[in-house]
Design an enzyme around this catalytic site. Structure first.
Site, short mmCIF file in Angstrom:
data_model
loop_
_atom_site.label_atom_id
_atom_site.label_comp_id
_atom_site.label_asym_id
_atom_site.label_seq_id
_atom_site.Cartn_x
_atom_site.Cartn_y
_atom_site.Cartn_z
CE LYS A 206 -9.52 -2.29 0.70
NZ LYS A 206 -9.06 -0.91 1.03
N GLY B 286 -13.49 -0.13 2.80
CA GLY B 286 -13.05 -0.45 4.16
C GLY B 286 -11.55 -0.56 4.19
CD GLU C 137 -0.09 -4.77 -12.76
OE1 GLU C 137 1.02 -4.21 -12.77
OE2 GLU C 137 -0.48 -5.50 -13.68
CB CYS D 35 3.27 2.38 -9.94
SG CYS D 35 2.18 2.46 -11.37
CD GLU E 2 6.83 2.81 -5.25
OE1 GLU E 2 6.38 2.18 -4.28
OE2 GLU E 2 6.32 2.79 -6.38
#
Ligand code: NAD
Length: 477
Positions: free
Chosen positions: A175, A206, A250, A284, A384
């Protein structure tokens, strides 16, 4: 900026070895971050599309799960060849769809493509069978895996997770991020050419709340490997518990870059800025907290102002551009709100600030921003941001630098910049992060990737990534 190519329309998913029309009917517009124009439309899959893909993966697992490591190595080689053939197209579509700066987009694509070769190599290092006395231990594929990706390096995440799963003998339903539909389409066309056995690879585009939620809930999916935000990671862990899912998560980061007092600033500062602003700060691992000895703060400020010339905002397709647009209006607003918060909480803007840079009123461009006078308890040092915003935090001693670096809910990545390597290594050994780089942003496809604390659960890359798709099984006579 470049003239626009024709509007693209995507209405299919990839299930059981072929492109099939979507059962889900909702249509989402794809917007260019560079100028806010609609560049495509994608039909989003629904739970039924996910269930069809899961059924195909389950059926394929009954044979692929018993494949030999030689067969898997051959498939990884074919995947590598097939993806390599489309590096140019994949890079161009990343620039177009999410405004990734071309230099960095290419690196992301290349490391995705290389993940197949790295997995083939790692495959050879895994002790698939161990025997002692009358005991035999084998490493078995965990089963059907649901792979859910973030938009900021979608092609890399798909390749990385798929490579590990294929090496382990798992079949997958991917996905991808719904914001990466154009990129996914080109990648899947490429991977189709590798001729995997039917049902080993399935891809349903989706929303997270429909397609990905079905993967997390469905008892025929044994494992979820997810890259994305902490909030969604928490949902997956909680909802996956009902069917005892194995999970690899992650997640985000607020990575520290520790500048030691013996660092050579002409190299260290450009290096620190690359780590802060890579992928326009939408990474990240971005080193968004720069820890600087108080004794060198003024020098550092000067060096930053000079080095910022290399981080010009512009058309992401231009190889000279350092920082492109944010991916969406939402991401633009998010970055603006953090810059505002930084100012409100008393940090000082050294470079950048609120609003759009001059001449970039159309797209989601922001000003690369460096704050000084930041303390580690400020919001801009704790949360973040996922944009080009760097917080400079001053420290008195090496021990204090280590304490500040570790004073974060995250622990994904860290960097140490200094001339005395033995000292830099000593500091690196005390940082609570899944990866620490010394003096440069560097990569090794066999080294584990993943986070301590809220940055995630489990590891990817090389042997560690493959092991995350395996279960040990003992047979005793
Ligand atoms: P996100 O969490 O919003 O979305 C990630 C994926 O999860 C998407 O495919 C989305 O559709 C899906 N999703 C959304 N809601 C869901 C739900 N309820 N259940 C299951 N899936 C759902 O993250 P994003 O905005 O795409 O990516 C940015 C985040 O990803 C940042 O926090 C960043 O740090 C993190 N990230 C981590 C790494 C890493 O390797 N650690 C790499 C890249 C990005």
């Amino acid at each position: 900026m470049k003239t626009r190519t024709a509007m693209k329309t995507i209405t299919t998913h990839y299930v059981d070895g072929e492109f099939v029309e979507s059962h889900g009917r909702e249509v989402m517009e794809i917007i260019s971050p560079t100028d806010g124009q609609v560049i495509g439309r994608v039909t989003l899959g629904d739970e039924e599309d996910a269930r069809r893909a899961i059924a195909a993966a389950k059926h394929a697992f009954s044979t692929y799960g018993r494949s030999t490591t030689e067969e898997r190595a051959k498939l990884l080689r074919r995947l590598h060849e097939a993806a390599s053939a489309r590096i140019e197209d994949l890079t161009a579509v990343m620039v177009e769809e999410y405004g990734g700066v071309v230099q960095f987009a290419r690196l992301i694509v290349e490391s995705g493509v290389n993940a197949f070769a790295a997995a083939e190599q790692a495959l050879k290092e895994i002790p698939w069978t161990r025997r002692w006395d009358k005991t035999t231990v084998t490493l078995e594929p965990v089963g059907v895996a649901g792979l859910i990706t973030a938009w900021n390096a979608n092609a890399l995440f798909i390749c990385l997770k798929l490579a590990s799963a294929v090496a382990a003998g798992c079949t997958v339903v991917i996905k991808p991020s719904e914001m990466s539909s154009l990129q996914t389409r080109i990648l899947v066309e490429a991977l189709h050419e590798a001729g995997l056995p039917k049902g080993v690879l399935n891809v349903v585009t989706g929303l997270g709340t429909t397609v990905a939620a079905e993967l997390v809930r469905n008892p025929d999916v044994n494992k979820i490997s997810f890259t994305g935000s902490v909030a969604v990671g928490e949902n997956i862990m909680r909802d996956g518990a009902a069917t005892m899912k194995r999970v690899t998560l992650e997640l985000g980061g607020k990575s520290p870059t520790v500048l030691l007092d013996d660092a050579a600033l002409d190299k260290a500062i450009p290096s620190a800025l690359v780590m802060a602003f890579m992928n326009s700060g939408q990474a990240c691992a971005a080193g968004t907290r720069l820890l600087v000895p108080k004794s060198r703060l003024d020098e550092v400020k000067n060096a930053i102002c000079q080095a910022m010339h290399a981080f010009t905002v512009g058309d992401p397709a231009d190889p000279k551009t350092g920082v492109g647009p944010m991916v969406s209006q939402k991401q633009y607003d998010r970055v603006q709100s953090y810059i505002r918060k930084g100012i409100d909480e008393g940090a000082e803007v050294l470079v950048g600030g609120e609003g759009r840079p001059q001449g970039f009123e159309a797209g989601y461009f922001v000003k690369p921003t460096v704050f000084v006078n930041v303390t580690n308890d400020m919001t801009i040092a704790r949360e973040e941001i996922f944009g080009p915003v760097l917080s400079v935090i001053a420290y008195d001693s090496e021990n204090e630098a280590i304490r500040i670096a570790n004073d974060s809910k995250y622990g994904l990545h860290a960097a140490v910049l200094g001339t005395d390597l033995a000292r830099a290594r000593r500091v690196a050994s005390q940082l609570r992060a899944g990866r620490v780089v010394i003096n440069n942003m560097t990569d090794d496809p066999q080294a584990p990737w993943g986070g301590f604390k809220y940055s995630g659960v489990g590891r990817e890359y090389g042997r560690y990534g493959i092991e995350a798709f395996l279960e040990p099984k003992a047979v005793l006579e």
